[in-house]
Design an enzyme around this catalytic site. Structure first.
Site, PDB file in Angstrom:
ATOM      1  N   ASN A  89       0.860  -1.190   0.000  1.00 42.97           N
ATOM      2  CA  ASN A  89       0.000   0.000   0.000  1.00 42.97           C
ATOM      3  C   ASN A  89       0.897   1.240   0.000  1.00 42.97           C
ATOM      4  O   ASN A  89       1.476   1.586   1.026  1.00 42.97           O
ATOM      5  CB  ASN A  89      -0.891  -0.047   1.258  1.00 42.97           C
ATOM      6  CG  ASN A  89      -1.747   1.191   1.416  1.00 42.97           C
ATOM      7  OD1 ASN A  89      -1.834   2.019   0.505  1.00 42.97           O
ATOM      8  ND2 ASN A  89      -2.378   1.327   2.582  1.00 42.97           N
ATOM      9  N   TRP A  90       1.012   1.877  -1.159  1.00 43.39           N
ATOM     10  CA  TRP A  90       1.938   3.011  -1.287  1.00 43.39           C
ATOM     11  C   TRP A  90       1.373   4.286  -0.667  1.00 43.39           C
ATOM     12  O   TRP A  90       2.082   5.276  -0.561  1.00 43.39           O
ATOM     13  CB  TRP A  90       2.279   3.250  -2.755  1.00 43.39           C
ATOM     14  CG  TRP A  90       3.049   2.131  -3.400  1.00 43.39           C
ATOM     15  CD1 TRP A  90       3.435   0.950  -2.806  1.00 43.39           C
ATOM     16  CD2 TRP A  90       3.540   2.074  -4.746  1.00 43.39           C
ATOM     17  NE1 TRP A  90       4.126   0.183  -3.701  1.00 43.39           N
ATOM     18  CE2 TRP A  90       4.209   0.837  -4.907  1.00 43.39           C
ATOM     19  CE3 TRP A  90       3.479   2.951  -5.839  1.00 43.39           C
ATOM     20  CZ2 TRP A  90       4.816   0.467  -6.111  1.00 43.39           C
ATOM     21  CZ3 TRP A  90       4.071   2.562  -7.041  1.00 43.39           C
ATOM     22  CH2 TRP A  90       4.737   1.345  -7.167  1.00 43.39           C
ATOM     23  N   LYS A  91       0.107   4.295  -0.337  1.00 44.65           N
ATOM     24  CA  LYS A  91      -0.563   5.487   0.225  1.00 44.65           C
ATOM     25  C   LYS A  91      -0.293   6.693  -0.701  1.00 44.65           C
ATOM     26  O   LYS A  91      -0.168   6.503  -1.906  1.00 44.65           O
ATOM     27  CB  LYS A  91      -0.097   5.724   1.661  1.00 44.65           C
ATOM     28  CG  LYS A  91      -0.257   4.440   2.510  1.00 44.65           C
ATOM     29  CD  LYS A  91      -0.140   4.651   3.975  1.00 44.65           C
ATOM     30  CE  LYS A  91      -0.344   3.320   4.687  1.00 44.65           C
ATOM     31  NZ  LYS A  91      -0.308   3.414   6.127  1.00 44.65           N
ATOM     32  N   HIS A 137      -9.673   1.038   4.944  1.00 45.75           N
ATOM     33  CA  HIS A 137      -8.400   1.289   5.631  1.00 45.75           C
ATOM     34  C   HIS A 137      -8.660   2.274   6.780  1.00 45.75           C
ATOM     35  O   HIS A 137      -9.466   3.196   6.638  1.00 45.75           O
ATOM     36  CB  HIS A 137      -7.379   1.861   4.634  1.00 45.75           C
ATOM     37  CG  HIS A 137      -6.003   1.900   5.214  1.00 45.75           C
ATOM     38  ND1 HIS A 137      -5.605   2.875   6.094  1.00 45.75           N
ATOM     39  CD2 HIS A 137      -4.945   1.059   5.081  1.00 45.75           C
ATOM     40  CE1 HIS A 137      -4.355   2.638   6.465  1.00 45.75           C
ATOM     41  NE2 HIS A 137      -3.938   1.527   5.859  1.00 45.75           N
ATOM     42  N   GLU A 145      -7.087   4.738   7.817  1.00 45.53           N
ATOM     43  CA  GLU A 145      -6.896   6.160   7.479  1.00 45.53           C
ATOM     44  C   GLU A 145      -8.132   6.709   6.777  1.00 45.53           C
ATOM     45  O   GLU A 145      -8.495   7.868   6.957  1.00 45.53           O
ATOM     46  CB  GLU A 145      -5.624   6.323   6.610  1.00 45.53           C
ATOM     47  CG  GLU A 145      -4.369   6.120   7.460  1.00 45.53           C
ATOM     48  CD  GLU A 145      -3.161   5.605   6.701  1.00 45.53           C
ATOM     49  OE1 GLU A 145      -3.134   5.663   5.454  1.00 45.53           O
ATOM     50  OE2 GLU A 145      -2.221   5.114   7.375  1.00 45.53           O
ATOM     51  N   GLU A 179      -5.518  -4.876  10.601  1.00 45.82           N
ATOM     52  CA  GLU A 179      -4.504  -3.844  10.783  1.00 45.82           C
ATOM     53  C   GLU A 179      -4.791  -3.096  12.080  1.00 45.82           C
ATOM     54  O   GLU A 179      -5.603  -2.164  12.095  1.00 45.82           O
ATOM     55  CB  GLU A 179      -4.539  -2.858   9.621  1.00 45.82           C
ATOM     56  CG  GLU A 179      -4.213  -3.473   8.280  1.00 45.82           C
ATOM     57  CD  GLU A 179      -3.577  -2.460   7.334  1.00 45.82           C
ATOM     58  OE1 GLU A 179      -2.505  -2.742   6.820  1.00 45.82           O
ATOM     59  OE2 GLU A 179      -4.149  -1.375   7.147  1.00 45.82           O
ATOM     60  N   GLY A 192       2.246   2.402  10.798  1.00 48.01           N
ATOM     61  CA  GLY A 192       3.200   3.496  10.653  1.00 48.01           C
ATOM     62  C   GLY A 192       3.870   3.912  11.947  1.00 48.01           C
ATOM     63  O   GLY A 192       4.526   4.953  12.005  1.00 48.01           O
ATOM     64  N   SER A 252       3.203  -1.986  10.455  1.00 52.09           N
ATOM     65  CA  SER A 252       4.653  -2.017  10.705  1.00 52.09           C
ATOM     66  C   SER A 252       5.277  -3.385  10.444  1.00 52.09           C
ATOM     67  O   SER A 252       6.220  -3.778  11.134  1.00 52.09           O
ATOM     68  CB  SER A 252       4.977  -1.515  12.116  1.00 52.09           C
ATOM     69  OG  SER A 252       4.572  -0.174  12.264  1.00 52.09           O
ATOM     70  N   GLY A 285       2.748  -1.138   4.346  1.00 49.91           N
ATOM     71  CA  GLY A 285       2.747   0.289   4.025  1.00 49.91           C
ATOM     72  C   GLY A 285       4.172   0.774   3.808  1.00 49.91           C
ATOM     73  O   GLY A 285       4.749   0.589   2.737  1.00 49.91           O
ATOM     74  N   GLY A 286       4.748   1.371   4.853  1.00 53.94           N
ATOM     75  CA  GLY A 286       6.081   1.986   4.752  1.00 53.94           C
ATOM     76  C   GLY A 286       7.116   1.118   4.057  1.00 53.94           C
ATOM     77  O   GLY A 286       7.836   1.603   3.161  1.00 53.94           O
TER      78      GLY A 286
HETATM   79  P1  PGA Z   1       2.628   0.348   7.709  1.00 55.78           P
HETATM   80  O1  PGA Z   1       1.195   0.540   7.040  1.00 55.78           O
HETATM   81  O2  PGA Z   1       3.204  -0.932   7.179  1.00 55.78           O
HETATM   82  O3  PGA Z   1       3.420   1.560   7.299  1.00 55.78           O
HETATM   83  O4  PGA Z   1       2.411   0.287   9.196  1.00 55.78           O
HETATM   84  C1  PGA Z   1       0.329  -0.529   6.822  1.00 55.78           C
HETATM   85  C2  PGA Z   1      -0.962  -0.033   6.199  1.00 55.78           C
HETATM   86  O5  PGA Z   1      -1.450   1.023   6.614  1.00 55.78           O
HETATM   87  O6  PGA Z   1      -1.519  -0.667   5.281  1.00 55.78           O
END
Ligand code: PGA
Length: 252
Positions: free
Chosen positions: A9-11, A97, A99, A169, A175, A215, A236-237
């Protein structure tokens, strides 16, 4: 069908050049180094989807959108429909998600409408669930996750469930560098599978892929991926660096 999946997930990261380079690097490394058969899906920002889908057309990597509209079409300035995503080469979409739930106030009824749009457009849905730290501390996490599943998924038919992947998640792990311990992850994944079994039957529940996200990185992926009810990761990251993403993939 239950299968192992690694999703990146590149956001909201990467201009066109950066996105094309990241996709090119990942597909090169996958081709040269990866012998496994896990499904690999990248989720770039909307504006890069078409170019990356074309770039990866002959690779084994699929593309998805990070969100889609709750409506079919019409006067919804700034929205992108599931059908548009599919027409640009997306095969997947992330829905729910944390967010999106928290920054954009997406409610269960919005998410249900999005899921229906995605399924109608022929997309595979990665539906995210997970609790905040406060909810976990108050031991509300199981109830919360059960209601997130119930409100958006339990009206689906068995056929529709064939196009749904669940991602657990924990919001406190996204993050933050904090990861659920293997025991916490397995406990919640088993709970999710049991909750699905209670409503949809054991056979269906045993066929649903449940991904862990929050994470997840090169150092902790193995201990999460060996867990019985963890079928892969939503990264994500660490998905923004080709080397890290492919090293995580090799642990799946
Ligand atoms: P993260 O994000 O790996 O940076 O914690 C995961 C996500 O939000 O899908």
């Amino acid at each position: 069908m239950r299968r192992r999946i690694l999703a990146g997930n590149w956001k909201m990261n990467g201009d066109r050049e950066e996105a094309m380079s990241l996709a090119t690097e990942i597909s090169g490394m996958v081709k040269d180094e990866y012998l496994g058969d896990s499904k690999i899906v990248l989720f770039p920002p909307f504006v890069h989807i078409h170019s990356i889908a074309r770039l990866l057309e002959h690779s084994r990597i699929s593309i998805g959108g990070q969100n889609c509209a709750a409506a079919d079409s019409g006067a919804f300035t700034g929205e992108v429909s599931a059908k548009m995503l599919a027409s640009c080469g997306a095969q997947y979409v992330i829905i729910g998600h944390s967010e999106r739930r928290s920054y954009f106030n997406e409610s269960s009824s919005d998410l249900t409408a999005k899921i229906m749009q995605a399924l109608k457009a022929g997309l595979q849905v990665i539906y995210c669930v997970g609790e905040t730290l406060e909810q976990r501390e108050q031991t509300e996490h199981f109830n919360l996750v059960a209601s997130q599943l119930r409100e958006c998924l339990f009206h689906l038919s068995k056929d529709q469930w064939g196009h749904v992947v669940v991602a657990y998640e924990p919001v406190w792990a996204i993050g933050t560098g904090l990861t659920a311990s293997p025991a916490q992850a397995q406990e919640m994944h088993a709970f999710i599978r049991q909750t699905i079994a209670d409503h949809m039957g054991h056979e269906l529940a045993s066929e649903v892929s449940i991904l862990y996200g929050g994470s997840c990185n090169e150092s902790n992926a193995t201990e999460l991926f060996v867990l019985k009810d963890v079928d892969g990761g939503l990264i994500g990251g660490a998905s923004l660096k080709s080397r890290s993403f492919v090293n995580i993939l090799k642990q799946l």
